[in-house]
Design a protein around this motif. Sequence first.
Motif, PDB file in Angstrom:
ATOM      1  N   MET A  25      42.086 -39.993  -3.386  1.00 45.50           N
ATOM      2  CA  MET A  25      42.039 -38.741  -2.645  1.00 45.50           C
ATOM      3  C   MET A  25      41.532 -37.658  -3.581  1.00 45.50           C
ATOM      4  O   MET A  25      41.824 -37.665  -4.769  1.00 45.50           O
ATOM      5  CB  MET A  25      43.420 -38.375  -2.124  1.00 45.50           C
ATOM      6  N   GLY A  26      40.751 -36.753  -3.046  1.00 51.14           N
ATOM      7  CA  GLY A  26      40.197 -35.708  -3.892  1.00 51.14           C
ATOM      8  C   GLY A  26      40.060 -34.400  -3.145  1.00 51.14           C
ATOM      9  O   GLY A  26      40.650 -34.202  -2.084  1.00 51.14           O
ATOM     10  N   LYS A  27      39.261 -33.523  -3.724  1.00 48.95           N
ATOM     11  CA  LYS A  27      38.996 -32.213  -3.131  1.00 48.95           C
ATOM     12  C   LYS A  27      37.488 -32.077  -2.961  1.00 48.95           C
ATOM     13  O   LYS A  27      36.716 -32.663  -3.716  1.00 48.95           O
ATOM     14  CB  LYS A  27      39.498 -31.096  -4.047  1.00 48.95           C
ATOM     15  N   TYR A  28      37.114 -31.277  -1.994  1.00 52.98           N
ATOM     16  CA  TYR A  28      35.704 -31.022  -1.718  1.00 52.98           C
ATOM     17  C   TYR A  28      35.515 -29.526  -1.519  1.00 52.98           C
ATOM     18  O   TYR A  28      36.285 -28.885  -0.797  1.00 52.98           O
ATOM     19  CB  TYR A  28      35.266 -31.786  -0.459  1.00 52.98           C
ATOM     20  N   PHE A  29      34.516 -28.958  -2.183  1.00 53.35           N
ATOM     21  CA  PHE A  29      34.209 -27.543  -2.069  1.00 53.35           C
ATOM     22  C   PHE A  29      32.730 -27.377  -1.730  1.00 53.35           C
ATOM     23  O   PHE A  29      31.901 -28.168  -2.168  1.00 53.35           O
ATOM     24  CB  PHE A  29      34.450 -26.802  -3.398  1.00 53.35           C
ATOM     25  N   GLU A  30      32.414 -26.340  -0.979  1.00 51.19           N
ATOM     26  CA  GLU A  30      31.032 -25.932  -0.758  1.00 51.19           C
ATOM     27  C   GLU A  30      30.904 -24.475  -1.175  1.00 51.19           C
ATOM     28  O   GLU A  30      31.702 -23.635  -0.749  1.00 51.19           O
ATOM     29  CB  GLU A  30      30.620 -26.083   0.714  1.00 51.19           C
ATOM     30  N   LEU A  31      29.934 -24.194  -2.008  1.00 50.48           N
ATOM     31  CA  LEU A  31      29.655 -22.829  -2.438  1.00 50.48           C
ATOM     32  C   LEU A  31      28.219 -22.495  -2.083  1.00 50.48           C
ATOM     33  O   LEU A  31      27.311 -23.293  -2.331  1.00 50.48           O
ATOM     34  CB  LEU A  31      29.808 -22.690  -3.956  1.00 50.48           C
ATOM     35  N   LYS A  32      28.016 -21.331  -1.517  1.00 50.42           N
ATOM     36  CA  LYS A  32      26.656 -20.836  -1.298  1.00 50.42           C
ATOM     37  C   LYS A  32      26.396 -19.801  -2.384  1.00 50.42           C
ATOM     38  O   LYS A  32      27.172 -18.857  -2.558  1.00 50.42           O
ATOM     39  CB  LYS A  32      26.505 -20.216   0.086  1.00 50.42           C
ATOM     40  N   LEU A  33      25.324 -19.995  -3.113  1.00 61.69           N
ATOM     41  CA  LEU A  33      24.996 -19.121  -4.233  1.00 61.69           C
ATOM     42  C   LEU A  33      23.570 -18.618  -4.101  1.00 61.69           C
ATOM     43  O   LEU A  33      22.683 -19.350  -3.675  1.00 61.69           O
ATOM     44  CB  LEU A  33      25.122 -19.885  -5.555  1.00 61.69           C
ATOM     45  N   THR A  34      23.371 -17.371  -4.497  1.00 66.52           N
ATOM     46  CA  THR A  34      22.021 -16.840  -4.567  1.00 66.52           C
ATOM     47  C   THR A  34      21.514 -17.082  -5.978  1.00 66.52           C
ATOM     48  O   THR A  34      22.276 -17.146  -6.930  1.00 66.52           O
ATOM     49  CB  THR A  34      22.000 -15.334  -4.267  1.00 66.52           C
ATOM     50  N   GLY A  35      20.260 -17.247  -6.098  1.00 71.26           N
ATOM     51  CA  GLY A  35      19.648 -17.464  -7.394  1.00 71.26           C
ATOM     52  C   GLY A  35      18.218 -17.910  -7.219  1.00 71.26           C
ATOM     53  O   GLY A  35      17.843 -18.444  -6.181  1.00 71.26           O
ATOM     54  N   VAL A  36      17.440 -17.687  -8.235  1.00 70.48           N
ATOM     55  CA  VAL A  36      16.029 -18.044  -8.184  1.00 70.48           C
ATOM     56  C   VAL A  36      15.813 -19.436  -8.745  1.00 70.48           C
ATOM     57  O   VAL A  36      15.042 -20.216  -8.220  1.00 70.48           O
ATOM     58  CB  VAL A  36      15.188 -17.011  -8.968  1.00 70.48           C
ATOM     59  N   ASP A  37      16.526 -19.754  -9.797  1.00 69.27           N
ATOM     60  CA  ASP A  37      16.296 -20.999 -10.520  1.00 69.27           C
ATOM     61  C   ASP A  37      17.459 -21.969 -10.310  1.00 69.27           C
ATOM     62  O   ASP A  37      18.619 -21.626 -10.547  1.00 69.27           O
ATOM     63  CB  ASP A  37      16.126 -20.684 -12.013  1.00 69.27           C
ATOM     64  N   GLN A  38      17.153 -23.193  -9.873  1.00 68.00           N
ATOM     65  CA  GLN A  38      18.190 -24.183  -9.597  1.00 68.00           C
ATOM     66  C   GLN A  38      18.965 -24.561 -10.858  1.00 68.00           C
ATOM     67  O   GLN A  38      20.161 -24.820 -10.783  1.00 68.00           O
ATOM     68  CB  GLN A  38      17.581 -25.429  -8.951  1.00 68.00           C
ATOM     69  N   ASP A  39      18.322 -24.577 -12.018  1.00 70.66           N
ATOM     70  CA  ASP A  39      19.020 -24.892 -13.262  1.00 70.66           C
ATOM     71  C   ASP A  39      20.065 -23.841 -13.601  1.00 70.66           C
ATOM     72  O   ASP A  39      21.163 -24.165 -14.064  1.00 70.66           O
ATOM     73  CB  ASP A  39      18.028 -25.046 -14.422  1.00 70.66           C
ATOM     74  N   ASP A  40      19.747 -22.565 -13.356  1.00 68.70           N
ATOM     75  CA  ASP A  40      20.718 -21.494 -13.591  1.00 68.70           C
ATOM     76  C   ASP A  40      21.901 -21.601 -12.630  1.00 68.70           C
ATOM     77  O   ASP A  40      23.051 -21.393 -13.015  1.00 68.70           O
ATOM     78  CB  ASP A  40      20.064 -20.119 -13.443  1.00 68.70           C
ATOM     79  N   VAL A  41      21.617 -21.931 -11.381  1.00 66.29           N
ATOM     80  CA  VAL A  41      22.681 -22.108 -10.392  1.00 66.29           C
ATOM     81  C   VAL A  41      23.568 -23.285 -10.796  1.00 66.29           C
ATOM     82  O   VAL A  41      24.798 -23.207 -10.725  1.00 66.29           O
ATOM     83  CB  VAL A  41      22.085 -22.303  -8.983  1.00 66.29           C
ATOM     84  N   ALA A  42      22.970 -24.377 -11.256  1.00 69.48           N
ATOM     85  CA  ALA A  42      23.745 -25.537 -11.694  1.00 69.48           C
ATOM     86  C   ALA A  42      24.651 -25.186 -12.870  1.00 69.48           C
ATOM     87  O   ALA A  42      25.812 -25.602 -12.913  1.00 69.48           O
ATOM     88  CB  ALA A  42      22.814 -26.690 -12.065  1.00 69.48           C
ATOM     89  N   ALA A  43      24.144 -24.404 -13.803  1.00 69.13           N
ATOM     90  CA  ALA A  43      24.963 -23.987 -14.941  1.00 69.13           C
ATOM     91  C   ALA A  43      26.132 -23.128 -14.478  1.00 69.13           C
ATOM     92  O   ALA A  43      27.255 -23.263 -14.986  1.00 69.13           O
ATOM     93  CB  ALA A  43      24.101 -23.229 -15.949  1.00 69.13           C
TER      94      ALA A  43
END
Length: 85
Positions: A39-57
């Motif tokens: 059993m685990g947890k699941y989250f969804e976050l909506k983020l603004t950003g231009v670069d996917q690498d920055d969002v991943a960090a």
Amino acid sequence: MYLAKIYVTYKPSILDPKGESIKSALHRLAYENVADVTMGKYFELKLTGVDQDDVAAQVKDICDKLLVNVNMETYRFEIEALEAV
């Protein structure tokens, strides 16, 4: 905008009491072929950003600082670009 889907579970060395309870209940319901339940947890976050690498960090930082107990849990995440509406 990006959507981050974050999956959190216990590390393999940590007992998952809720998962064990679910497995026991399934066995009582005659689903004897169920070998393990995690059993685990699941989250969804909506983020603004231009670069996917920055969002991943940023998502990694959020997980490490708030969403995940790094001593007991592990996580993985996926990031997908959302189309502008």
